[in-house]
Design a protein around this motif. Structure first.
Motif: not given
Length: 351
Positions: A265-272
């Motif tokens: 999920s995009p929670a926390g903005g960690r993906g990239m």
């Protein structure tokens, strides 16, 4: 050392640039015909900026990005908590559309002698103890020492290896909108609005007058609890969230990184940012010849981020009215205790 990097998103670009910087012979291919103008990720964490510093892209990113002044949470339109992000460089988050971040990394790759081969899809590959032979659209067969699969959640590299991508998909539709806005208050603030029923709407700065709106329901803009003077909608749409991770990040001379290995999920903005860290560690290990621990190391990092993002998602989107009330109360208390705010900000940044 000859390395084929498949995928010219942030992960593939970072891997290619770091390898080229350290003298590797890198071929970077991308099945798209041109560079993407599509922006998924927006937040750049300090860990990614440290990687950008290594190959000389950090100043260009900082010159265009928005430095988030704080993270603010609201209950609908009422402020619950504001966490300043100006304590030190360790707590600085930058907002920039992904395509612009990619452009700055690509510029660095070109400075190190690299070029991106667009319209060149990986068709298949085979490997033995000495090399990997790849069949590339329009380029025939080519031999490499290693392949890095940074080709996203539908990774051809992962599928060719036959590595499973186990996990699950959330039932609800989320939505996104990139908009140009006039007179948005506190334009450098990352804002999260807690909505009735355990939903959330988030506003992220991208440029001086450009913002990303994300909601845990369809039609993001309709769920903003405050007025927004939108002058242009650049893009809007719905999406589904999947939480998945591969059991191993490598097989022989072939390695996975970024969304090819994990999604959440995009929670926390960690993906990239997680993908950029994958790429930086993999490049360093290839140069140093210490590849064996890569899979275990990055699998652990991915597990940590997935657990962190799931805690954030389930906390903010809890369906229990009592638990949502408790969360709001805790935020209000924290908002009155200034000495705890730096610690909370670092926890948000570092998981």
């Amino acid at each position: 050392m000859k390395v084929l990097v498949v995928g010219a998103g942030p992960t593939g670009l970072t891997a290619a640039t770091e390898l080229a910087r350290q003298g590797a012979d890198v071929t970077l291919i991308e099945k798209r015909s041109t560079a993407s103008n599509f922006s998924r990720a927006v937040g750049i964490l300090p860990s990614s900026m440290r990687v950008f510093e290594r190959f000389g892209a950090a100043d260009a990113v900082r010159g265009e990005a928005i430095a988030f002044s704080d993270i603010a949470f609201y209950h609908e339109a009422d402020l619950l908590l504001r966490l300043p992000l100006n304590f030190d460089e360790r707590s600085r988050i930058w907002g920039l559309a992904q395509d612009r971040t990619e452009s700055h990394i690509a510029d660095a790759f070109v400075r190190y002698g690299g070029s991106i081969h667009y319209g060149a899809a990986l068709e298949t590959f085979r490997q033995d103890e000495s090399c990997v032979t790849a069949q590339i659209e329009g380029k025939g067969e080519n031999k490499f020492d290693y392949i890095i699969g940074a080709d996203g959640v539908r990774s051809v590299v992962r599928q060719t290896l036959g590595i499973p991508f186990d996990g699950f998909e959330l039932d609800e539709d989320w939505s996104i909108a990139d908009v140009d806005v006039e007179d948005w208050p506190e334009p450098s603030s990352f804002k999260g609005y807690l909505l009735p029923g355990g939903h959330v709407c988030i506003v992220v700065p991208l440029e001086a007058a450009r913002f990303r709106v994300i909601a845990s329901r369809p039609d993001a803009l309709s769920h903003l609890p405050v007025p927004m003077n939108i002058t242009n909608i650049r893009r809007a749409g719905d999406f589904r969230i999947a939480i998945r991770q591969v059991p191993r990040y490598s097989e022989g001379r072939v390695f996975l990184a970024g969304d090819a290995a994990h999604c959440h999920s995009p929670a926390g903005g960690r993906g990239m940012n997680l993908g950029i860290s994958d790429a930086a560690e993999l490049a360093e290990r290839m140069i140093k010849g210490t590849l064996d621990p890569y899979s275990e190391s990055r699998h652990a990092a991915g597990q940590h981020v997935i657990a962190f993002s799931e805690r954030g998602r389930t906390t903010l989107l809890n369906k229990s009215a009592m638990k949502r009330k408790t969360l709001r109360g805790a935020m209000r208390v924290l908002n009155r205790v200034d000495w705890l705010k730096p610690r909370a900000a670092h926890q948000f940044l570092n998981g």
